[in-house]
Design an enzyme around this catalytic site. Structure first.
Site, short mmCIF file in Angstrom:
data_model
loop_
_atom_site.label_atom_id
_atom_site.label_comp_id
_atom_site.label_asym_id
_atom_site.label_seq_id
_atom_site.Cartn_x
_atom_site.Cartn_y
_atom_site.Cartn_z
CB SER A 244 62.62 23.09 18.44
OG SER A 244 61.21 23.07 18.63
CG ASP A 245 63.16 19.45 24.15
OD1 ASP A 245 62.00 19.02 24.15
OD2 ASP A 245 64.02 19.10 24.98
CB CYS A 246 58.11 20.59 23.55
SG CYS A 246 57.84 19.11 22.54
#
Length: 765
Positions: free
Chosen positions: A292-294
């Site tokens: 996932s993006d952060c």
């Protein structure tokens, strides 16, 4: 002591220091599967004779659910009972080893790494071998830093999103607006990063193609990426946004794909099973992990309110195909999701296994990294002279000459004084863009030019914002009035365009246009305008001005940007870069909403479409524009005029009039042809030249006006000619995407373009 010996000693000392520091802190292992520990080295997951899958299964069988969950997040905790050290998954290498991710840092041992141009400028070289060469250097420096405890092995780069809208703050990180160029960049850079040699499944470092998918709005007039819902037709998704990711996975064999913050058609990408399990892992057969993006799992719960409780958010993302969470959300809520029956432990097992296998391929579970492939790399291999020269060469190849009335190249011998003016004229940090690391060194434009001629420097504005208070016109015009030649370096920096900040205007910031005009009017000699930026600007006033002799775009050119600029201006290198994006007029930003994701024009509403493939409006400069100090002539050697599609007997298109046929099936097997072109350097200077092969397909399925089939870079001496060959796979290269997202081969007349050369071929059944 010899340089190499000092480097080896420094690496050994550094590893010893890391070891001692770790032992002192927590008695945790420095590396997994330590051969000196009989208990640990006897574990099945340490057995290098077994397959990665078998080793991962052995490790999985030794873990509790709570321990498994610890391997779902980027900050992986140590597991001393199994001899496994802590590991930080998040490192970045967009255009060099970066300090942005917590997995990487610089120290007195390795104070900096080679900082290449931002990808948007590297892409302007249209040189696929350069894309790979940069990746190879970056991965070598990354491995060298890993060996002394300063970097991880998993790098969340490159960014291969399509630069759909010129206002996007992160367009600078991408290879531009064309799906084929972005695909070629992705494959080249990823291969350079990952290829460990030997032809096996091992990884030098693990790359990650991001941000999947249709992600290109950060923060525009209050619309933020965290809650933006990208409404995208299936046609646009499969025609424009998906191809770079597909190529990255299938052709580049990337080890990871990152899902984005935004929603696509109402669903958060990290919770979309069709996009993750269905497409990335199912259709494209990803050999790796999905991250996932952060904090995007947290975002879909807390910002997008997509689920009613955090356990549902954990469950839906993991079941959709997410393997690793950048952030802590899955560590906090996954056990509860399993206990509540929302998620099975086997779902967790699947995700963790995907992560383990990538670590196996990286050698993380193979013992002392100094005894493994790349184990001899260390500080001596970072910022080498050849690496730094490649950074300079990459900038040289990317810089685009947009206007030249004859003033360039300059003669250093005939110039007694040069005025170097502008808010970016002495730029250093600005040149390395974002997702940067500490560079080996800087050569600013002023330094690069000053190494060749005497210079007088005036910033003109104290910063790129160039507000009224910061404008210093008098000193700037005086300098220009007394100089033999004036170089104006203007444009942007991260205060104007960056992650979490999109532009609202396509004009040069603040009073930069007034500065340019005033200096040009006052200048005694030729005026060279240099635009340093990621995104495009409407500089029509300069393009049409008789007072401005030449215009160049230099992107964010990396640590050696000033030296590369001087190489171009003084003719030591012939410019050959070409624009990877369309430069739109300022009115585009006034008329077109950035959040309108439609690629194709709509004549009924005046919507002009986007990118050179569909845009119907006026341009300041077009995709592919770029001049040289010499002239290149193209001529067609051979290409077919008729191509027959051999359909199966009984196919409906034998008896019916069909606009197109499926771009899949037996008829596609060997359906290809060659195009041979002769390219001649008809000028007086050696130079590199990009040969573009475009196609304008029939009008079926709202096809692009034209699209790029291929590009090749050639270098020719004056008078020299060469033959460039393109192999055109009809079903892959000439196909278009229909309204339902299916690839079709349009039947009828296709026009091939190479420069001013056109050739028509008829595709028939």
């Amino acid at each position: 002591m010899a340089m190499a010996a000092r480097g080896v000693l420094a690496m050994v000392v550094a590893v010893a220091v890391v070891w001692c520091n770790n032992v002192a802190r927590a008695q945790t292992p420095v590396f997994a599967c330590d051969a000196s520990n009989a208990t640990v080295s006897g574990y099945g997951f340490c057995d290098r004779t077994k397959s990665s899958a078998a080793r991962a299964a052995d490790l999985l069988g030794k873990l509790t659910l709570a321990e498994k969950v610890g391997f779902l997040v980027n900050k992986q905790a140590a597991l001393p009972r199994l001899g496994i050290p802590a590991y930080e998954w998040w490192s970045e290498a967009l255009h060099g080893v970066s300090y942005v991710g917590p997995g990487t840092r610089f120290s007195t041992l390795v104070p900096g790494a080679t900082s290449f141009p931002q990808p948007i400028l590297t892409a302007a070289s249209f040189n696929a071998s350069l894309f790979r060469a940069i990746g190879e250097v970056v991965s070598t420096e990354a491995r060298a830093m890993h060996n002394v405890g300063l970097a991880g092995l998993t790098f969340w780069s490159p960014n291969i999103n399509i630069f759909r809208d010129p206002r996007w703050g992160r367009g600078q990180e991408t290879p531009g607006e064309d799906p084929l160029l972005a695909s070629k960049y992705a494959v080249g850079y990823v291969t350079g990063l990952q290829d460990a040699g030997g032809g096996g499944d091992a990884l030098k470092v693990a790359a990650c193609c991001k941000h999947y998918t249709a992600y290109d709005v950060d923060n525009w007039k209050g619309v933020e990426r965290y809650t933006f819902d990208a409404v995208v037709s299936q046609q646009d998704l499969d025609d424009t946004f998906q191809p770079p990711f597909k190529s990255c996975v299938i052709d580049g064999n990337v080890a990871s794909v990152m899902c984005s913050y935004n929603k696509v058609n109402g669903k958060p990408t990290c919770a979309d099973k069709d996009l993750l399990s269905g497409v990335i892992r199912g259709d494209w057969k990803l050999n790796g992990y999905i991250v996932s993006d952060c904090d995007s799992v947290d975002v879909l719960y807390n910002n997008q309110h997509y689920t009613k409780n955090p356990e549902d958010a954990a469950a839906i993302t993991i079941k959709s195909g997410l393997d690793l969470n950048c952030g802590n959300f899955l560590a906090q809520h996954t056990v509860a999701a399993v206990q509540a029956g929302k998620l099975s432990e086997s779902d967790v097992d699947r995700a963790v296994t995907n992560n383990f296998i990538v670590l196996m391929r990286l050698g993380f579970f193979d013992g002392d990294p100094r005894k493994l492939p790349f184990g001899s790399l260390g500080p001596k291999d970072v910022c080498t002279s050849s690496n730094q020269e490649l950074a300079r060469e990459a900038a040289r190849q990317g810089i685009v000459l947009l206007k030249n009335t004859g003033a360039l190249p300059l003669s250093a011998k005939s110039i007694k004084s040069m005025a170097v003016i502008g808010p970016n004229a002495n730029a250093s940090f600005t040149m390395i863009g974002n997702y940067e690391g500490t560079p080996c060194k800087y050569t600013t434009p002023l330094q690069g030019l000053g190494a060749n001629v005497a210079t007088v420097y005036q910033p003109g504005c104290t910063n790129v914002g160039c507000s009224g208070n910061s404008l210093q016109l008098s000193a700037a015009t005086q300098a220009a009035a007394s100089a033999d030649v004036t170089v104006l370096v203007v444009g942007a920096d991260q205060s104007v365009e960056r992650e979490s900040l999109d532009r609202t205007s396509l004009l040069l910031p603040g009073q930069q246009p007034q500065l340019v005009s005033a200096v040009a009017n006052a200048s005694r000699g030729p005026v060279i305008l240099v635009v340093m930026s990621g995104g495009p600007f409407d500089i029509s006033f300069a393009k049409s001005s008789d007072k401005i002799s030449a215009i160049l775009w230099v992107g964010y050119p990396g640590e050696a940007g000033g030296a590369a600029l001087a190489d171009i201006l003084f003719g030591y290198h012939n410019p050959g870069g070409r624009l990877p994006v369309t430069w739109y007029p300022a009115s585009f930003a006034d008329k077109v909403s950035m959040t309108d994701m439609r690629m194709r024009p709509d004549s009924s509403t005046g919507y002009p479409g986007r990118t050179y493939r569909f845009y119907t409006g006026d341009t300041v400069y077009a995709f592919g524009d770029g001049l040289s100090y010499t002239k290149f002539a193209h001529s067609l050697v051979s290409a077919p005029e008729q191509v027959a599609v051999q359909l199966a007997e009984g196919h409906a298109c034998h008896t019916e009039h069909c606009l197109s046929v499926e771009a899949a099936g037996e008829h596609c097997g060997s359906l290809s042809f060659d195009v041979h072109l002769r390219v001649r350097n008809a000028g007086g200077m050696a130079g590199g030249h990009t040969v573009f092969l475009f196609s304008s397909p029939p009008s079926a399925h709202s096809a692009p006006a034209k699209h790029l089939l291929g590009f090749e870079k050639v270098s020719l001496e004056p008078g020299q000619a060469g033959v460039v060959a393109f192999k055109v796979d009809v079903c892959k290269d000439l196909s278009v995407v229909d309204e339902l997202g299916n690839r079709k081969v349009a039947l009828g007349s296709h026009t091939l373009h190479v420069g001013d050369l056109k050739h028509t071929l008829n595709l028939r059944v």
